[in-house]
Design a protein around this motif. Structure first.
Motif, short mmCIF file in Angstrom:
data_model
loop_
_atom_site.label_atom_id
_atom_site.label_comp_id
_atom_site.label_asym_id
_atom_site.label_seq_id
_atom_site.Cartn_x
_atom_site.Cartn_y
_atom_site.Cartn_z
N ASP A 132 -3.33 -14.07 9.65
CA ASP A 132 -3.04 -12.80 8.99
C ASP A 132 -1.77 -13.03 8.18
OD1 ASP A 132 -1.15 -12.90 11.13
OD2 ASP A 132 -2.48 -11.70 12.40
N HIS A 133 -0.75 -12.16 8.31
CA HIS A 133 0.48 -12.36 7.56
C HIS A 133 1.47 -13.25 8.31
CE1 HIS A 133 2.60 -11.28 3.94
NE2 HIS A 133 3.68 -10.92 4.59
N ASP A 158 -5.19 -11.14 6.35
CA ASP A 158 -4.00 -10.44 5.91
C ASP A 158 -4.38 -9.12 5.25
OD1 ASP A 158 -1.34 -9.90 5.25
OD2 ASP A 158 -1.00 -11.80 4.23
N GLN A 159 -3.37 -8.34 4.90
CA GLN A 159 -3.57 -7.10 4.16
C GLN A 159 -4.29 -7.41 2.84
OE1 GLN A 159 0.17 -5.40 3.13
NE2 GLN A 159 -0.62 -3.34 2.74
N ARG A 160 -5.29 -6.62 2.49
CA ARG A 160 -6.11 -6.93 1.32
C ARG A 160 -5.28 -6.98 0.04
NH1 ARG A 160 -7.40 -1.61 2.55
NH2 ARG A 160 -7.12 -0.08 0.86
N GLU A 161 -4.24 -6.14 -0.04
CA GLU A 161 -3.40 -6.16 -1.24
C GLU A 161 -2.68 -7.50 -1.38
OE1 GLU A 161 -3.78 -1.83 -0.04
OE2 GLU A 161 -3.42 -3.72 1.00
N SER A 213 2.88 -1.81 11.86
CA SER A 213 3.02 -3.15 11.29
C SER A 213 2.00 -4.12 11.87
CB SER A 213 4.44 -3.67 11.52
OG SER A 213 5.39 -2.82 10.92
N SER A 215 0.85 -1.18 0.00
CA SER A 215 0.00 0.00 0.00
C SER A 215 0.89 1.23 0.00
CB SER A 215 -0.90 0.00 1.24
OG SER A 215 -1.37 1.30 1.51
N VAL A 220 -1.34 -3.53 10.21
CA VAL A 220 -1.41 -3.93 8.81
C VAL A 220 -1.32 -5.44 8.64
CG1 VAL A 220 -0.21 -3.76 6.58
CG2 VAL A 220 -0.46 -1.72 8.02
N TRP A 221 -0.38 -6.08 9.35
CA TRP A 221 -0.06 -7.48 9.08
C TRP A 221 -0.42 -8.45 10.20
CZ3 TRP A 221 4.46 -4.20 7.80
CH2 TRP A 221 4.48 -3.86 6.43
N VAL A 231 0.85 2.96 3.36
CA VAL A 231 1.61 2.27 4.40
C VAL A 231 3.10 2.49 4.19
CG1 VAL A 231 2.23 0.00 5.33
CG2 VAL A 231 -0.17 0.54 4.85
#
Length: 258
Positions: free
Chosen positions: A235-236, A208-211, A150, A127, A153-154, A130
């Motif tokens: 998540d990540h 996780d992050q949508r991207e 972080s 992103s 986001v992750w 981000v």
């Protein structure tokens, strides 16, 4: 047995469980070091010889002082331990390295277990907002701010500042900046994923992050015969969130690799 392995212009910390089983190599993400595999390892040892190492500047590996590539370091570790053909299990950054080897030297890779992987040449993983905030916090030397960002986001599953993901991030974040001037990106492989011809599982974290989710879905669609797995509780950090499931997916690939 853990040891320091010589790589081009430096060294990395590595560990080899030994044993007679077919080898599996664990490659960590850029949001942690090889300790993110601690919960997965017990499910693999006994059946497989398992190797893992810390990329330069992460965990127990020294900060680099010369230019290097993740792919060349991986091949150096494999050569050091006499591993010819192996299943690679890679998370995020480690997944990108696994894909690089699978396309650069396909005879060395028997199968791929990918967890929220990156891929050189892929676009849309990050992103811009981000990334800009990371730069701002880094310039301010705000480690607590970098960890908090972080985690948001992750690490949506558990963004606690004293959780396991936070500990992994605190260890890893300095490596983002100490390796930046030296880490030479390997050749793009994203547009070559259709060339892969090995058993492959790609697991994404649904939180996780949508991207990352979008790119992982695209990657799985590009890899012939790849099984896409959606980890509802991840998540990540799938190796921290669902270690048993991660191990089962690695063992699945090992079984298909023969």
């Amino acid at each position: 047995m853990d040891t320091m392995v010589r790589v081009d212009g430096g060294e990395v910390w590595a560990d080899d469980t030994g044993g007679e089983g077919p080898p599996v190599v664990l490659l960590h993400p850029g949001v942690g070091d090889s300790r993110v595999w601690d919960g997965v390892l017990p499910f693999l040892t006994g059946r497989h010889r398992v190797l893992r190492y810390d990329a330069r500047g992460f965990g127990r590996s020294p900060v680099p002082g010369t230019r290097y590539s993740q792919l060349r370091d991986l091949t150096a570790v494999l050569d050091h331990f006499g591993v010819g053909r192996t299943v690679l299990a890679g998370s995020s950054m480690g997944g990108a390295t696994a894909l690089s080897l699978a396309l650069a030297e396909p005879d060395r890779v028997a199968g791929l277990a990918l967890f929220a992987p990156g891929a050189t040449g892929a676009t849309g993983l990050a992103s811009p907002e981000v990334d800009a905030e990371i730069v701002r916090l880094a310039e301010a030397r705000d480690m607590d701010g970098l960890v908090a960002l972080s985690l948001r986001v992750w690490a949506a599953v558990d963004p606690s500042p004293d959780g396991v993901a936070a500990a992994a991030l605190r260890s890893a974040i300095p490596g983002w900046f100490t390796t930046y001037p030296y880490d030479v990106k390997d050749a793009p492989v994203h547009d070559r994923l259709h060339e892969l011809d090995v058993p492959c599982v790609l697991a994404l974290g649904e939180r996780d992050q949508r991207e990352v989710i979008a790119v992982n879905e695209e990657m799985a669609a590009r890899i012939p015969g790849c099984r896409l797995v959606r980890l509802a509780g991840s998540d990540h950090f799938p190796t921290l969130r669902e270690p048993r499931t991660v191990a089962e997916l690695i063992l699945e690939v090992c079984g298909r690799a023969g």
